[in-house]
Design an enzyme around this catalytic site. Sequence first.
Site, PDB file in Angstrom:
ATOM      1  N   TYR A  66       0.824  -1.206   0.000  1.00  0.00           N
ATOM      2  CA  TYR A  66       0.000   0.000   0.000  1.00  0.00           C
ATOM      3  C   TYR A  66       0.862   1.262   0.000  1.00  0.00           C
ATOM      4  CZ  TYR A  66      -3.771   3.202   1.182  1.00  0.00           C
ATOM      5  OH  TYR A  66      -4.679   4.222   1.162  1.00  0.00           O
ATOM      6  N   GLU A  67       2.008   1.212   0.640  1.00  0.00           N
ATOM      7  CA  GLU A  67       2.888   2.372   0.750  1.00  0.00           C
ATOM      8  C   GLU A  67       3.753   2.601  -0.482  1.00  0.00           C
ATOM      9  OE1 GLU A  67       1.198   1.243   4.379  1.00  0.00           O
ATOM     10  OE2 GLU A  67       2.635  -0.012   3.298  1.00  0.00           O
ATOM     11  N   CYS A  89       4.033  -7.743  -3.163  1.00  0.00           N
ATOM     12  CA  CYS A  89       3.280  -8.981  -3.312  1.00  0.00           C
ATOM     13  C   CYS A  89       2.103  -8.951  -2.347  1.00  0.00           C
ATOM     14  CB  CYS A  89       4.178 -10.185  -3.019  1.00  0.00           C
ATOM     15  SG  CYS A  89       3.317 -11.766  -3.110  1.00  0.00           S
ATOM     16  N   HIS A  97      -9.520  -7.942   1.355  1.00  0.00           N
ATOM     17  CA  HIS A  97      -8.464  -6.977   1.650  1.00  0.00           C
ATOM     18  C   HIS A  97      -7.531  -6.806   0.450  1.00  0.00           C
ATOM     19  CE1 HIS A  97      -5.328  -4.945   3.975  1.00  0.00           C
ATOM     20  NE2 HIS A  97      -4.465  -5.805   3.479  1.00  0.00           N
ATOM     21  N   PHE A 122       4.633  -0.948 -12.288  1.00  0.00           N
ATOM     22  CA  PHE A 122       3.869  -1.804 -11.379  1.00  0.00           C
ATOM     23  C   PHE A 122       4.485  -3.203 -11.398  1.00  0.00           C
ATOM     24  CE2 PHE A 122       0.335  -4.699 -10.448  1.00  0.00           C
ATOM     25  CZ  PHE A 122      -0.251  -4.099  -9.338  1.00  0.00           C
TER      26      PHE A 122
END
Length: 166
Positions: A66-67, A89, A97, A122
Amino acid sequence: MATDLKNLSVFSTDELPDVSLRRFAILVSEWNTEVTEALFSGAYQTLLQHGAKAENIIRGNVPGSYELSLGAQWFAQRNDIDAVIALGCVIQGETKHNDYINHAVAQGLTNVGLKTGKPVIFGVLTPNDQQQALDRAGGKHGNKGDEAAITAIKMLGLQQQVYSKF
């Protein structure tokens, strides 16, 4: 194409640009370390193999996938960074989630690239389980880190083509 039909470490290297003077940031998520360290190794070695210099590759770690978006933005805003490779990953669990994380990271990295005009790659695996992740981090399906590094190099080549004078 589904990765079970393609090896992530097999790609065309025709007409790759000279990246000996280019600077790369590789961001690595600390979550699922066994996988993300293998992705980093693949990306780093692929950059070196195709002309990047070790002193021009900067590594940054973030706690989780997420960061990656904010870390990518910080690196992409630097004048001395030409491309950012984000490696992570997110393994599917018992809840949704992973869907929220994967969508947020994909959208966030896209936004950073569009905002800065720099390649932001990405390199996040989104497997169903640990074995699928390992298969794509140097296992039977190759290494997503390799693919992410080549993508960064190719995008820098396209950028050079688009912005060079005829």
